[in-house]
Design a protein around this motif. Structure first.
Motif, PDB file in Angstrom:
ATOM      1  N   ALA A  24       0.974  -1.201  -0.067  1.00 15.11           N
ATOM      2  CA  ALA A  24      -0.040   0.026   0.001  1.00 15.11           C
ATOM      3  C   ALA A  24       0.794   1.380   0.024  1.00 15.11           C
ATOM      4  N   ALA A  25       1.763   1.273   0.855  1.00 11.42           N
ATOM      5  CA  ALA A  25       2.796   2.617   1.038  1.00 11.42           C
ATOM      6  C   ALA A  25       3.451   2.606  -0.545  1.00 11.42           C
ATOM      7  N   ILE A  26       3.814   1.574  -1.168  1.00 10.68           N
ATOM      8  CA  ILE A  26       4.415   1.654  -2.563  1.00 10.68           C
ATOM      9  C   ILE A  26       3.756   2.098  -3.353  1.00 10.68           C
ATOM     10  N   ALA A  27       2.251   1.734  -3.537  1.00  9.62           N
ATOM     11  CA  ALA A  27       1.424   2.164  -4.285  1.00  9.62           C
ATOM     12  C   ALA A  27       0.985   3.523  -4.277  1.00  9.62           C
ATOM     13  N   ALA A  28       0.953   4.056  -2.982  1.00  8.65           N
ATOM     14  CA  ALA A  28       0.594   5.252  -2.673  1.00  8.65           C
ATOM     15  C   ALA A  28       1.706   6.394  -3.296  1.00  8.65           C
ATOM     16  N   ARG A  29       3.070   5.813  -2.976  1.00  5.26           N
ATOM     17  CA  ARG A  29       4.243   6.648  -3.523  1.00  5.26           C
ATOM     18  C   ARG A  29       4.271   6.600  -4.930  1.00  5.26           C
ATOM     19  N   GLY A  30       3.485   5.598  -5.674  1.00  5.39           N
ATOM     20  CA  GLY A  30       3.379   5.676  -7.079  1.00  5.39           C
ATOM     21  C   GLY A  30       2.269   6.343  -7.764  1.00  5.39           C
ATOM     22  N   LYS A  31       1.593   7.220  -6.584  1.00  2.00           N
ATOM     23  CA  LYS A  31       0.604   8.124  -7.051  1.00  2.00           C
ATOM     24  C   LYS A  31      -0.857   7.410  -7.413  1.00  2.00           C
ATOM     25  N   LEU A  32      -0.812   6.246  -6.965  1.00  2.00           N
ATOM     26  CA  LEU A  32      -2.275   5.439  -7.030  1.00  2.00           C
ATOM     27  C   LEU A  32      -3.159   5.701  -6.235  1.00  2.00           C
ATOM     28  N   LYS A  33      -4.289   5.862  -6.371  1.00  2.00           N
ATOM     29  CA  LYS A  33      -5.406   6.040  -5.437  1.00  2.00           C
ATOM     30  C   LYS A  33      -5.552   4.473  -4.772  1.00  2.00           C
ATOM     31  N   VAL A  34      -5.161   4.206  -3.476  1.00  2.00           N
ATOM     32  CA  VAL A  34      -5.230   3.102  -2.880  1.00  2.00           C
ATOM     33  C   VAL A  34      -5.967   2.946  -1.814  1.00  2.00           C
ATOM     34  N   LYS A  35      -6.711   1.914  -1.591  1.00  2.00           N
ATOM     35  CA  LYS A  35      -7.391   1.473  -0.362  1.00  2.00           C
ATOM     36  C   LYS A  35      -6.967   0.423   0.265  1.00  2.00           C
ATOM     37  N   LEU A  36      -6.717   0.378   1.514  1.00  2.00           N
ATOM     38  CA  LEU A  36      -5.973  -0.669   2.104  1.00  2.00           C
ATOM     39  C   LEU A  36      -7.424  -1.280   3.137  1.00  2.00           C
ATOM     40  N   ALA A  37      -8.002  -2.593   2.623  1.00  2.00           N
ATOM     41  CA  ALA A  37      -8.831  -2.911   3.531  1.00  2.00           C
ATOM     42  C   ALA A  37      -8.639  -3.864   4.302  1.00  2.00           C
ATOM     43  N   GLN A  44      -7.630  -4.800  13.544  1.00  2.37           N
ATOM     44  CA  GLN A  44      -7.278  -3.902  13.095  1.00  2.37           C
ATOM     45  C   GLN A  44      -6.004  -3.291  12.636  1.00  2.37           C
ATOM     46  N   THR A  45      -5.015  -4.190  12.421  1.00  2.16           N
ATOM     47  CA  THR A  45      -3.704  -3.931  12.249  1.00  2.16           C
ATOM     48  C   THR A  45      -3.534  -2.829  11.637  1.00  2.16           C
ATOM     49  N   SER A  46      -3.906  -3.075  10.316  1.00  2.00           N
ATOM     50  CA  SER A  46      -3.561  -2.021   9.253  1.00  2.00           C
ATOM     51  C   SER A  46      -4.263  -0.830   9.242  1.00  2.00           C
ATOM     52  N   VAL A  47      -5.254  -0.663  10.048  1.00  2.00           N
ATOM     53  CA  VAL A  47      -5.897   0.518  10.245  1.00  2.00           C
ATOM     54  C   VAL A  47      -5.346   1.388  11.351  1.00  2.00           C
ATOM     55  N   ARG A  48      -4.968   0.798  12.279  1.00  2.00           N
ATOM     56  CA  ARG A  48      -3.944   1.528  13.223  1.00  2.00           C
ATOM     57  C   ARG A  48      -2.817   1.879  12.990  1.00  2.00           C
ATOM     58  N   TRP A  49      -1.984   0.920  12.017  1.00  2.00           N
ATOM     59  CA  TRP A  49      -0.833   1.626  11.037  1.00  2.00           C
ATOM     60  C   TRP A  49      -0.935   2.907  10.450  1.00  2.00           C
ATOM     61  N   GLU A  63      -4.633   5.249   2.793  1.00  2.00           N
ATOM     62  CA  GLU A  63      -6.100   5.262   3.309  1.00  2.00           C
ATOM     63  C   GLU A  63      -6.430   3.667   3.814  1.00  2.00           C
ATOM     64  N   ALA A  64      -6.703   3.392   4.949  1.00  4.96           N
ATOM     65  CA  ALA A  64      -6.963   2.218   5.512  1.00  4.96           C
ATOM     66  C   ALA A  64      -8.455   2.396   6.290  1.00  4.96           C
ATOM     67  N   ILE A  83      -7.194  -1.934  -4.755  1.00  4.77           N
ATOM     68  CA  ILE A  83      -7.700  -2.295  -3.489  1.00  4.77           C
ATOM     69  C   ILE A  83      -6.725  -3.450  -2.917  1.00  4.77           C
ATOM     70  N   ILE A  84      -6.410  -3.271  -1.872  1.00  6.12           N
ATOM     71  CA  ILE A  84      -5.351  -4.322  -1.192  1.00  6.12           C
ATOM     72  C   ILE A  84      -6.190  -4.864   0.142  1.00  6.12           C
ATOM     73  N   VAL A  85      -6.605  -6.109  -0.107  1.00  2.00           N
ATOM     74  CA  VAL A  85      -7.015  -6.738   0.996  1.00  2.00           C
ATOM     75  C   VAL A  85      -6.305  -7.581   2.223  1.00  2.00           C
ATOM     76  N   ASP A  86      -6.281  -7.091   3.436  1.00  2.00           N
ATOM     77  CA  ASP A  86      -5.599  -7.736   4.615  1.00  2.00           C
ATOM     78  C   ASP A  86      -6.655  -8.644   5.200  1.00  2.00           C
ATOM     79  N   THR A  87      -6.616  -9.670   5.042  1.00  2.00           N
ATOM     80  CA  THR A  87      -7.386 -10.728   5.715  1.00  2.00           C
ATOM     81  C   THR A  87      -7.438 -11.172   6.966  1.00  2.00           C
ATOM     82  N   PRO A  88      -7.898 -11.668   7.630  1.00  2.00           N
ATOM     83  CA  PRO A  88      -7.821 -12.449   9.133  1.00  2.00           C
ATOM     84  C   PRO A  88      -6.754 -13.357   8.913  1.00  2.00           C
TER      85      PRO A  88
END
Length: 227
Positions: A24-37, A44-49, A63-64, A83-88
């Motif tokens: 997600a960080a790489i995609a954001a740096r590459g100017k993509l509009k990214v959502k980390l789900a 909510q590890t990714s959200v807190r990060w 954006e997570a 859309i990057i999906v971080d599963t349980p």
């Protein structure tokens, strides 16, 4: 429609959130509009990060958001490129649903047989359920020494599946970076950053190979360097 890249596995603690946040960080740096789900609504590890990252002003913001169901994720994809999906930390019937909607499915794993066996089993199950093998790839994480990587890679390839180039070692520097809202390519140790970039570049190449017809990624390919 945005590109969907998912990180799945049979168990927790093998690197799903670590890799999802880095990509997600790489995609954001590459100017993509990214959502980390983040589908693990309990932790909510990714959200807190992402909140820590935003609060500290680290690099490009990510954006997570936490979601209870994958249907909720798909209902909120308008306006995003990726859309990057971080599963349980477990596989379920929803895992197949996520895999079917993903252009690339990454299965992080450690080097022990306790990690590798269920990873290969899940790969086989996904393939049997109609997920094309070329969409599936393993990422080797939390390794202690180089020979572990060689043995784990041989295990995966002998089973007939692909492993990304490189691996992520078990290092405190990565944990320290996460505590500060940084990714594994953004630590204070350039050696660790290089190790992480090798795997992330391999992942980016895998995604690009599956998206050769995608205008979104073709237009931004020049911006997607791993830095």
């Amino acid at each position: 429609m945005p590109v969907v890249v998912s990180f799945v596995g049979q168990k927790g603690g093998v690197g799903k959130s670590t890799l999802a946040r880095a990509f997600a960080a790489i995609a954001a740096r590459g100017k993509l509009k990214v959502k980390l789900a983040d589908l693990d609504v309990n932790q909510q590890t990714s959200v807190r990060w992402a909140r820590t990252r935003s609060a500290r002003g680290n690099g490009y913001p990510v954006e997570a958001e936490a979601y209870t169901t994958f249907e909720d994720v798909l209902a909120n994809i308008k306006g995003f490129d990726l859309i990057i999906v971080d599963t349980p930390g477990h596989a379920s019937p929803v895992t197949l649903e996520i895999a079917r909607s993903s252009q690339v499915v990454i299965l992080p794993t450690g080097a022990s047989t306790d990690d590798l066996y269920p990873t290969v089993l899940l790969l086989y199950e996904l393939e049997q359920m109609g997920i094309p093998k070329e969409r599936l790839v393993v990422a080797l994480c939390r390794l202690l020494e180089q020979r572990e990587e060689h043995a784990a890679r041989k295990y995966i390839e002998t089973a007939g599946y692909e492993a990304l180039v490189g691996s992520i070692p078990e290092r405190s520097g990565y944990r320290s970076a996460h505590n500060l809202g940084q990714s594994i390519t953004e630590t204070s140790d350039q050696t660790l950053n290089r190790r992480a970039r090798t795997l992330m570049e391999s992942l980016l190449e895998k995604v690009m190979s599956q998206l050769q017809g995608s205008n979104t990624f073709q237009k931004r390919e020049g911006n997607g360097s791993v830095a």
